[in-house]
Scaffold this motif. Sequence first.
Motif, PDB file in Angstrom:
ATOM      1  N   LYS A   1       0.923  -1.135  -0.001  1.00 40.42           N
ATOM      2  CA  LYS A   1       0.112   0.021  -0.017  1.00 40.42           C
ATOM      3  C   LYS A   1       1.016   1.407  -0.037  1.00 40.42           C
ATOM      4  O   LYS A   1       0.520   2.432  -0.543  1.00 40.42           O
ATOM      5  N   THR A   2       2.107   1.120   0.747  1.00 41.26           N
ATOM      6  CA  THR A   2       2.876   2.078   0.751  1.00 41.26           C
ATOM      7  C   THR A   2       4.094   1.904   0.037  1.00 41.26           C
ATOM      8  O   THR A   2       4.745   0.923  -0.082  1.00 41.26           O
ATOM      9  N   LEU A   3       4.709   3.009  -0.927  1.00 39.98           N
ATOM     10  CA  LEU A   3       5.849   3.019  -1.548  1.00 39.98           C
ATOM     11  C   LEU A   3       6.777   4.256  -1.403  1.00 39.98           C
ATOM     12  O   LEU A   3       6.305   5.111  -0.783  1.00 39.98           O
ATOM     13  N   TYR A   4       7.913   4.025  -1.435  1.00 39.61           N
ATOM     14  CA  TYR A   4       8.986   5.139  -0.998  1.00 39.61           C
ATOM     15  C   TYR A   4       9.925   5.641  -2.091  1.00 39.61           C
ATOM     16  O   TYR A   4      10.143   4.680  -3.173  1.00 39.61           O
ATOM     17  N   HIS A   5       9.991   6.942  -2.225  1.00 45.75           N
ATOM     18  CA  HIS A   5      11.015   7.451  -3.085  1.00 45.75           C
ATOM     19  C   HIS A   5      12.183   8.059  -2.418  1.00 45.75           C
ATOM     20  O   HIS A   5      12.009   8.942  -1.542  1.00 45.75           O
ATOM     21  N   TYR A   6      13.373   7.612  -2.516  1.00 50.97           N
ATOM     22  CA  TYR A   6      14.543   8.145  -1.995  1.00 50.97           C
ATOM     23  C   TYR A   6      15.297   9.120  -2.743  1.00 50.97           C
ATOM     24  O   TYR A   6      15.489   9.049  -3.913  1.00 50.97           O
ATOM     25  N   THR A   7      16.145   9.952  -1.966  1.00 52.12           N
ATOM     26  CA  THR A   7      16.717  11.221  -2.542  1.00 52.12           C
ATOM     27  C   THR A   7      17.981  11.548  -1.810  1.00 52.12           C
ATOM     28  O   THR A   7      17.940  11.361  -0.490  1.00 52.12           O
ATOM     29  N   SER A   8      18.774  12.186  -2.542  1.00 53.19           N
ATOM     30  CA  SER A   8      19.964  12.986  -1.768  1.00 53.19           C
ATOM     31  C   SER A   8      19.760  14.275  -1.342  1.00 53.19           C
ATOM     32  O   SER A   8      18.813  14.839  -1.775  1.00 53.19           O
ATOM     33  N   HIS A   9      20.566  14.789  -0.569  1.00 51.86           N
ATOM     34  CA  HIS A   9      20.239  16.275   0.022  1.00 51.86           C
ATOM     35  C   HIS A   9      20.600  17.274  -1.096  1.00 51.86           C
ATOM     36  O   HIS A   9      19.714  18.118  -1.246  1.00 51.86           O
ATOM     37  N   SER A  10      21.226  16.840  -2.139  1.00 51.78           N
ATOM     38  CA  SER A  10      21.609  17.703  -3.192  1.00 51.78           C
ATOM     39  C   SER A  10      20.116  17.851  -4.410  1.00 51.78           C
ATOM     40  O   SER A  10      19.916  18.811  -4.756  1.00 51.78           O
ATOM     41  N   HIS A  11      19.589  16.738  -4.276  1.00 45.69           N
ATOM     42  CA  HIS A  11      18.282  16.867  -5.067  1.00 45.69           C
ATOM     43  C   HIS A  11      17.034  17.157  -4.582  1.00 45.69           C
ATOM     44  O   HIS A  11      16.018  17.555  -4.892  1.00 45.69           O
ATOM     45  N   LEU A  12      16.969  17.329  -3.232  1.00 43.57           N
ATOM     46  CA  LEU A  12      15.717  17.963  -2.408  1.00 43.57           C
ATOM     47  C   LEU A  12      15.278  19.099  -2.584  1.00 43.57           C
ATOM     48  O   LEU A  12      14.136  19.369  -2.953  1.00 43.57           O
ATOM     49  N   PRO A  13      15.962  20.124  -2.893  1.00 47.31           N
ATOM     50  CA  PRO A  13      15.757  21.444  -3.186  1.00 47.31           C
ATOM     51  C   PRO A  13      15.027  21.557  -4.839  1.00 47.31           C
ATOM     52  O   PRO A  13      13.826  22.309  -4.979  1.00 47.31           O
ATOM     53  N   VAL A  14      15.668  20.688  -5.560  1.00 51.44           N
ATOM     54  CA  VAL A  14      14.929  20.776  -6.909  1.00 51.44           C
ATOM     55  C   VAL A  14      13.601  19.844  -6.835  1.00 51.44           C
ATOM     56  O   VAL A  14      12.656  20.583  -7.425  1.00 51.44           O
ATOM     57  N   ILE A  15      13.360  19.102  -6.028  1.00 51.38           N
ATOM     58  CA  ILE A  15      11.925  18.474  -5.995  1.00 51.38           C
ATOM     59  C   ILE A  15      10.935  19.321  -5.239  1.00 51.38           C
ATOM     60  O   ILE A  15       9.827  19.398  -5.836  1.00 51.38           O
ATOM     61  N   LEU A  16      11.343  20.010  -4.128  1.00 50.41           N
ATOM     62  CA  LEU A  16      10.395  20.691  -3.166  1.00 50.41           C
ATOM     63  C   LEU A  16      10.240  22.007  -4.263  1.00 50.41           C
ATOM     64  O   LEU A  16       8.944  22.472  -4.216  1.00 50.41           O
ATOM     65  N   GLY A  17      11.151  22.433  -4.989  1.00 49.82           N
ATOM     66  CA  GLY A  17      11.125  23.722  -5.755  1.00 49.82           C
ATOM     67  C   GLY A  17      10.030  23.363  -6.885  1.00 49.82           C
ATOM     68  O   GLY A  17       9.222  24.217  -7.214  1.00 49.82           O
ATOM     69  N   SER A  18      10.036  22.325  -7.377  1.00 51.54           N
ATOM     70  CA  SER A  18       9.500  21.960  -8.684  1.00 51.54           C
ATOM     71  C   SER A  18       7.795  21.380  -8.329  1.00 51.54           C
ATOM     72  O   SER A  18       6.789  21.652  -8.762  1.00 51.54           O
ATOM     73  N   GLY A  19       7.789  21.047  -6.987  1.00 52.90           N
ATOM     74  CA  GLY A  19       6.386  20.216  -6.320  1.00 52.90           C
ATOM     75  C   GLY A  19       6.161  19.107  -6.994  1.00 52.90           C
ATOM     76  O   GLY A  19       4.767  18.771  -7.094  1.00 52.90           O
ATOM     77  N   PHE A  20       7.177  18.337  -7.402  1.00 52.39           N
ATOM     78  CA  PHE A  20       6.721  17.053  -8.028  1.00 52.39           C
ATOM     79  C   PHE A  20       8.158  16.048  -8.012  1.00 52.39           C
ATOM     80  O   PHE A  20       9.189  16.703  -7.936  1.00 52.39           O
ATOM     81  N   LEU A  21       7.787  14.689  -8.149  1.00 57.58           N
ATOM     82  CA  LEU A  21       8.984  14.002  -8.191  1.00 57.58           C
ATOM     83  C   LEU A  21       8.928  13.812  -9.798  1.00 57.58           C
ATOM     84  O   LEU A  21       7.857  13.334 -10.537  1.00 57.58           O
ATOM     85  N   LYS A  22      10.183  14.195 -10.399  1.00 57.33           N
ATOM     86  CA  LYS A  22      10.309  14.223 -11.870  1.00 57.33           C
ATOM     87  C   LYS A  22      10.728  12.841 -12.494  1.00 57.33           C
ATOM     88  O   LYS A  22      10.997  11.876 -11.719  1.00 57.33           O
ATOM     89  N   LEU A  23      10.507  12.706 -13.736  1.00 56.82           N
ATOM     90  CA  LEU A  23      10.562  11.652 -14.588  1.00 56.82           C
ATOM     91  C   LEU A  23      12.194  11.543 -14.723  1.00 56.82           C
ATOM     92  O   LEU A  23      12.894  12.474 -14.847  1.00 56.82           O
ATOM     93  N   THR A  24      12.584  10.145 -14.642  1.00 58.43           N
ATOM     94  CA  THR A  24      14.025  10.097 -14.842  1.00 58.43           C
ATOM     95  C   THR A  24      14.355   8.651 -15.869  1.00 58.43           C
ATOM     96  O   THR A  24      13.293   8.284 -16.171  1.00 58.43           O
ATOM     97  N   GLU A  25      15.622   8.663 -16.054  1.00 60.23           N
ATOM     98  CA  GLU A  25      15.880   7.439 -17.185  1.00 60.23           C
ATOM     99  C   GLU A  25      15.278   6.179 -16.642  1.00 60.23           C
ATOM    100  O   GLU A  25      15.600   5.931 -15.319  1.00 60.23           O
ATOM    101  N   SER A  26      14.795   5.418 -17.383  1.00 60.00           N
ATOM    102  CA  SER A  26      14.461   4.167 -17.056  1.00 60.00           C
ATOM    103  C   SER A  26      15.342   2.989 -16.976  1.00 60.00           C
ATOM    104  O   SER A  26      15.135   2.181 -16.246  1.00 60.00           O
ATOM    105  N   ASN A  27      16.312   3.169 -17.427  1.00 54.18           N
ATOM    106  CA  ASN A  27      17.492   2.549 -17.686  1.00 54.18           C
ATOM    107  C   ASN A  27      17.291   1.059 -18.048  1.00 54.18           C
ATOM    108  O   ASN A  27      17.953  -0.034 -17.855  1.00 54.18           O
ATOM    109  N   ALA A  28      16.178   0.953 -18.925  1.00 55.91           N
ATOM    110  CA  ALA A  28      15.804  -0.303 -19.736  1.00 55.91           C
ATOM    111  C   ALA A  28      17.167  -0.770 -20.751  1.00 55.91           C
ATOM    112  O   ALA A  28      17.022  -1.949 -21.123  1.00 55.91           O
ATOM    113  N   ASP A  29      17.941   0.373 -21.057  1.00 57.07           N
ATOM    114  CA  ASP A  29      19.237  -0.176 -21.831  1.00 57.07           C
ATOM    115  C   ASP A  29      20.210   0.715 -21.911  1.00 57.07           C
ATOM    116  O   ASP A  29      19.767   1.883 -21.738  1.00 57.07           O
TER     117      ASP A  29
END
Length: 135
Positions: free
Chosen positions: A4-32
């Motif tokens: 029921k619960t999931l987590y998204h972990y991030t580093s100290h350097s990424h936190l201001p970007v996330i909070l400033g944008s107001g969302f968890l952004k899309l990143t590379e899927s690493n499928a290849d």
Amino acid sequence: MKPKTLYHYTSHSHLPVILGSGFLKLTESNADFFVENAAPQVVWLTQESYTKTPPKMLGMYKFTFRFIIERPDDAQRADKWLKKNGASELTMDVLERSGGAKLSTMYVVPRVIPSDEWVRLEARVGHAWKEVTYA
């Protein structure tokens, strides 16, 4: 059973970007690893609470902050999603070994996750997680 619960972990350097944008952004899927964006970009989540061992992905520890999210309806198990999107067994093995977690415990969401879907934000203090307030 799906968590029921999931987590998204991030580093100290990424936190201001996330909070400033107001969302968890899309990143590379690493499928290849050789073809950028070989599959759609995603937000990576995990069912692991990591109370003792900090998480890492592709060798980068992301243990300072975690967002707690109720599992979105469109969250898909990473192992199944990667297979469906053409990831090789070797690629999936490298992802598991570098991240220290089974892909069957990881989830992907193919859209940004806005702040109104965050249950709370926590910071790691020693070996414990403490809620953080943010505006």
